[in-house]
Scaffold this active site. Structure first.
Site, PDB file in Angstrom:
ATOM      1  N   GLY A  35       7.243 -15.535 -11.323  1.00 51.52           N
ATOM      2  CA  GLY A  35       6.620 -16.216 -12.449  1.00 51.52           C
ATOM      3  C   GLY A  35       5.191 -15.765 -12.583  1.00 51.52           C
ATOM      4  N   GLY A  71       3.280 -22.196 -10.860  1.00 52.15           N
ATOM      5  CA  GLY A  71       3.732 -23.201  -9.909  1.00 52.15           C
ATOM      6  C   GLY A  71       4.579 -22.670  -8.769  1.00 52.15           C
ATOM      7  CB  SER A 100       1.830 -21.266  -4.376  1.00 56.72           C
ATOM      8  OG  SER A 100       1.553 -19.897  -4.565  1.00 56.72           O
ATOM      9  CG  ASP A 106      -1.735 -14.985  -4.862  1.00 56.61           C
ATOM     10  OD1 ASP A 106      -1.690 -14.057  -5.705  1.00 56.61           O
ATOM     11  OD2 ASP A 106      -1.723 -16.192  -5.170  1.00 56.61           O
TER      12      ASP A 106
END
Length: 177
Positions: A10, A15, A17, A37
């Site tokens: 996404g 949302g 994580s 990340d």
């Protein structure tokens, strides 16, 4: 076959994580979470903001170079090896290349049972989250909201626009074998 990998795709601030953390609480077995990340954070400074690495433009665009792609491929293979060694993993990624990104993952995860999950969020809601977070380049959420889903096929899609991460995680967990 038993699900070995849950791959969440996404845009920024959709949302993923939060869903990944909730999956760790609702799934009965231990699951490891790995996010794109973390890969970006692990890059040496010379690959952040350069042509060969990863660059975040002021308009929210993201450009990646050959050096980043090589390290990303190694990361993907490493996560696949972790799953093949018996760990169950959740991957939190952003398919900037849409279908081409999914194809890179398909090759790395060949032979594993993967649950492909699209995490959607209305661009305006994701942009508001991005602003509230304060750790993202403004415009990234809006730019990625639809882009990352182009040509990607999923087993399941969730939408965090009006649904909390825990409810999304429960829906995903219901599909895990």
């Amino acid at each position: 076959m038993t699900t070995q990998v849950i791959l969440l795709n996404g845009g920024s601030s959709a949302g993923k994580s939060g869903i990944a953390r909730c999956l760790q609480t609702v799934l009965p077995d231990p699951w490891l979470v790995f996010g794109i990340d973390s890969l970006v954070d692990a890059l040496p400074p010379e690959l952040q903001g350069t042509d060969g690495g990863i660059e975040f433009a002021e308009d929210g665009g993201v450009r990646v170079g050959a050096d980043f792609r090589a390290l990303e491929a190694a990361w993907m293979e490493g996560l696949a090896a972790t799953a093949r060694a018996g760990a169950r993993i959740v991957v939190d990624d952003v398919f900037l290349g849409g279908a081409a990104s999914q194809e890179r993952w398909r090759k790395a995860l060949a032979g594993l049972d993967v649950l492909w999950v699209g995490v959607r969020c209305d661009a305006e809601v994701a942009a508001a989250r991005e602003t509230a977070r304060g750790d993202r380049t403004q415009g990234m959420a809006a730019a990625q909201a639809d882009l990352v889903h182009h040509g990607v096929s999923y087993d399941l899609e969730v939408d965090t626009t009006h649904t909390e991460s825990l409810m999304c995680a429960r829906g995903i967990a219901a599909r895990v074998r």
